[in-house]
Design a protein around this motif. Structure first.
Motif, short mmCIF file in Angstrom:
data_model
loop_
_atom_site.label_atom_id
_atom_site.label_comp_id
_atom_site.label_asym_id
_atom_site.label_seq_id
_atom_site.Cartn_x
_atom_site.Cartn_y
_atom_site.Cartn_z
N LEU A 6 0.84 -1.21 0.00
CA LEU A 6 0.00 0.00 0.00
C LEU A 6 0.87 1.25 0.00
CD1 LEU A 6 -2.82 -0.97 2.53
CD2 LEU A 6 -3.15 -0.37 0.12
N ALA A 7 1.92 1.25 0.81
CA ALA A 7 2.81 2.41 0.87
C ALA A 7 3.48 2.67 -0.47
CB ALA A 7 3.87 2.20 1.97
N ILE A 8 3.93 1.63 -1.12
CA ILE A 8 4.60 1.78 -2.43
C ILE A 8 3.62 2.32 -3.47
CG2 ILE A 8 5.65 0.51 -4.34
CD1 ILE A 8 6.92 -1.32 -2.15
N VAL A 9 2.44 1.71 -3.55
CA VAL A 9 1.45 2.11 -4.55
C VAL A 9 1.03 3.56 -4.34
CG1 VAL A 9 -0.94 1.76 -5.31
CG2 VAL A 9 0.59 -0.20 -5.05
N PHE A 10 0.74 3.94 -3.10
CA PHE A 10 0.23 5.29 -2.87
C PHE A 10 1.32 6.35 -2.87
CE2 PHE A 10 -3.55 2.94 -2.13
CZ PHE A 10 -4.55 3.80 -2.58
N HIS A 30 -6.87 1.60 -11.49
CA HIS A 30 -6.15 0.53 -12.18
C HIS A 30 -5.31 -0.29 -11.20
CE1 HIS A 30 -3.86 -1.58 -15.26
NE2 HIS A 30 -2.75 -1.14 -14.69
N LYS A 31 -4.56 0.38 -10.35
CA LYS A 31 -3.70 -0.31 -9.39
C LYS A 31 -4.52 -1.11 -8.38
CE LYS A 31 0.49 1.34 -10.37
NZ LYS A 31 1.62 0.54 -10.75
N VAL A 32 -5.55 -0.47 -7.83
CA VAL A 32 -6.34 -1.08 -6.75
C VAL A 32 -7.22 -2.21 -7.25
CG1 VAL A 32 -8.21 -0.57 -5.13
CG2 VAL A 32 -6.28 0.98 -5.29
N VAL A 33 -7.81 -2.03 -8.44
CA VAL A 33 -8.78 -3.01 -8.96
C VAL A 33 -8.10 -4.04 -9.87
CG1 VAL A 33 -10.85 -3.29 -10.39
CG2 VAL A 33 -10.71 -1.40 -8.75
N THR A 34 -7.40 -3.58 -10.88
CA THR A 34 -6.87 -4.47 -11.91
C THR A 34 -5.56 -5.14 -11.52
OG1 THR A 34 -7.90 -3.03 -13.55
CG2 THR A 34 -6.30 -4.62 -14.36
N VAL A 35 -4.64 -4.36 -10.98
CA VAL A 35 -3.31 -4.91 -10.68
C VAL A 35 -3.30 -5.75 -9.40
CG1 VAL A 35 -0.91 -4.32 -10.16
CG2 VAL A 35 -2.14 -3.05 -11.92
N GLY A 74 -4.02 0.37 7.37
CA GLY A 74 -4.06 0.69 5.95
C GLY A 74 -4.47 2.14 5.71
N LEU A 75 -5.44 2.61 6.49
CA LEU A 75 -5.88 3.99 6.39
C LEU A 75 -4.71 4.94 6.65
CD1 LEU A 75 -9.09 5.52 7.80
CD2 LEU A 75 -6.92 6.52 8.43
N LEU A 76 -3.96 4.68 7.70
CA LEU A 76 -2.83 5.55 8.05
C LEU A 76 -1.72 5.47 7.00
CD1 LEU A 76 -2.67 4.84 11.89
CD2 LEU A 76 -3.46 6.93 10.76
N VAL A 77 -1.40 4.28 6.56
CA VAL A 77 -0.31 4.10 5.58
C VAL A 77 -0.66 4.79 4.26
CG1 VAL A 77 0.87 2.39 4.14
CG2 VAL A 77 0.68 2.03 6.60
N THR A 78 -1.87 4.54 3.74
CA THR A 78 -2.22 5.16 2.46
C THR A 78 -2.28 6.68 2.57
OG1 THR A 78 -4.58 4.81 2.91
CG2 THR A 78 -3.48 3.17 1.52
N SER A 79 -2.78 7.18 3.69
CA SER A 79 -2.86 8.64 3.86
C SER A 79 -1.47 9.27 3.89
CB SER A 79 -3.61 8.97 5.15
OG SER A 79 -4.94 8.52 5.08
N LEU A 80 -0.57 8.70 4.69
CA LEU A 80 0.79 9.25 4.75
C LEU A 80 1.52 9.10 3.41
CD1 LEU A 80 1.91 8.01 8.28
CD2 LEU A 80 1.47 10.37 7.57
N LYS A 82 0.22 8.88 0.37
CA LYS A 82 -0.34 9.71 -0.70
C LYS A 82 -0.12 11.20 -0.45
CE LYS A 82 -2.90 11.53 -3.89
NZ LYS A 82 -2.40 12.89 -3.72
N PHE A 83 -0.33 11.65 0.78
CA PHE A 83 -0.30 13.09 1.03
C PHE A 83 1.08 13.62 1.44
CE2 PHE A 83 -4.76 11.80 2.04
CZ PHE A 83 -5.30 12.31 0.87
N GLY A 84 1.94 12.76 1.99
CA GLY A 84 3.25 13.21 2.43
C GLY A 84 4.17 13.65 1.32
N PRO A 85 4.53 12.74 0.41
CA PRO A 85 5.49 13.13 -0.65
C PRO A 85 5.02 14.30 -1.52
CG PRO A 85 5.26 10.75 -0.55
CD PRO A 85 4.21 11.32 0.36
N SER A 86 3.77 14.30 -1.92
CA SER A 86 3.29 15.39 -2.79
C SER A 86 3.26 16.72 -2.04
CB SER A 86 1.92 15.06 -3.37
OG SER A 86 0.97 14.86 -2.35
N SER A 87 3.00 16.69 -0.74
CA SER A 87 3.02 17.93 0.04
C SER A 87 4.42 18.51 0.13
CB SER A 87 2.47 17.68 1.45
OG SER A 87 1.12 17.28 1.39
N ILE A 88 5.39 17.65 0.37
CA ILE A 88 6.79 18.11 0.45
C ILE A 88 7.24 18.66 -0.90
CG2 ILE A 88 9.18 17.33 0.76
CD1 ILE A 88 7.98 15.30 2.84
N ILE A 89 6.93 17.96 -1.97
CA ILE A 89 7.30 18.43 -3.31
C ILE A 89 6.62 19.77 -3.62
CG2 ILE A 89 7.03 17.96 -5.79
CD1 ILE A 89 7.57 15.00 -5.08
#
Length: 171
Positions: A6-10, A30-35, A74-80, A82-89
């Protein structure tokens, strides 16, 4: 293992989220459903609808997917992720972007990005509509609510209430 995945995908999705959160919705689906087969397209569509109905940012689907796949962790991992790297960038990109405030290429670049962003949002809408409209009645509800949302000055919340009401009454 699932939390690491989950961490890698998000994190990847976070780094792709150029143009806003809805721009990555097709890739997320695509990642969540198909892959990874963590849920069906219909479940993803339902989570998206719940996320859009809730107050707050339009990417509330991220914690919902994490919760669906791996509970609170999972909620915590996906949130961090998804929102962590893009916020820093974003923080560093804004500082860089301000340096070129008056540069003529900046306006051209921004103008060129608009149709790309619109296209990505339209693909997102198509994927969600396709997963949601499983019969003729649901297709008609999608069309009616899309027309109301695009051409009438109706608040999106009322469009959602109308669509949900029609679905409950007619199905």
């Amino acid at each position: 293992m699932i939390l690491l995945l989950l961490a890698i995908v998000f994190t990847q999705l976070s780094l792709l989220a150029f143009g806003g959160g809805n721009a990555i919705l097709p890739e997320m689906q695509h990642k969540v459903v198909t892959v990874h087969h963590w849920m069906t397209a219909e479940q993803f569509s339902s989570l998206f609808a719940m996320a859009q109905a809730a107050p707050g940012p339009n990417m509330m689907i991220v914690p919902l997917v994490g919760w669906h796949v791996a509970g609170t962790a999972g909620l915590l991992v996906t949130s961090l992720a998804k929102f962590g790297p893009s916020s820093i960038i974003t923080i560093y990109a804004l500082k860089f972007w301000q340096r070129f405030k008056a540069h003529p290429l900046r306006a051209r670049f921004e103008k060129a990005l608009k149709p790309i962003t619109v296209g990505l949002v339209l693909v997102s809408a198509w994927l969600i509509a396709d997963a949601s409209a499983q019969n003729l009645l649901l297709v008609m509800i999608v069309i009616v609510t899309a027309i109301l949302g695009m051409f009438k000055k109706v608040h999106p919340l009322w469009v959602m209430v109308l669509g949900a009401g029609l679905g409950m009454c007619l199905l």
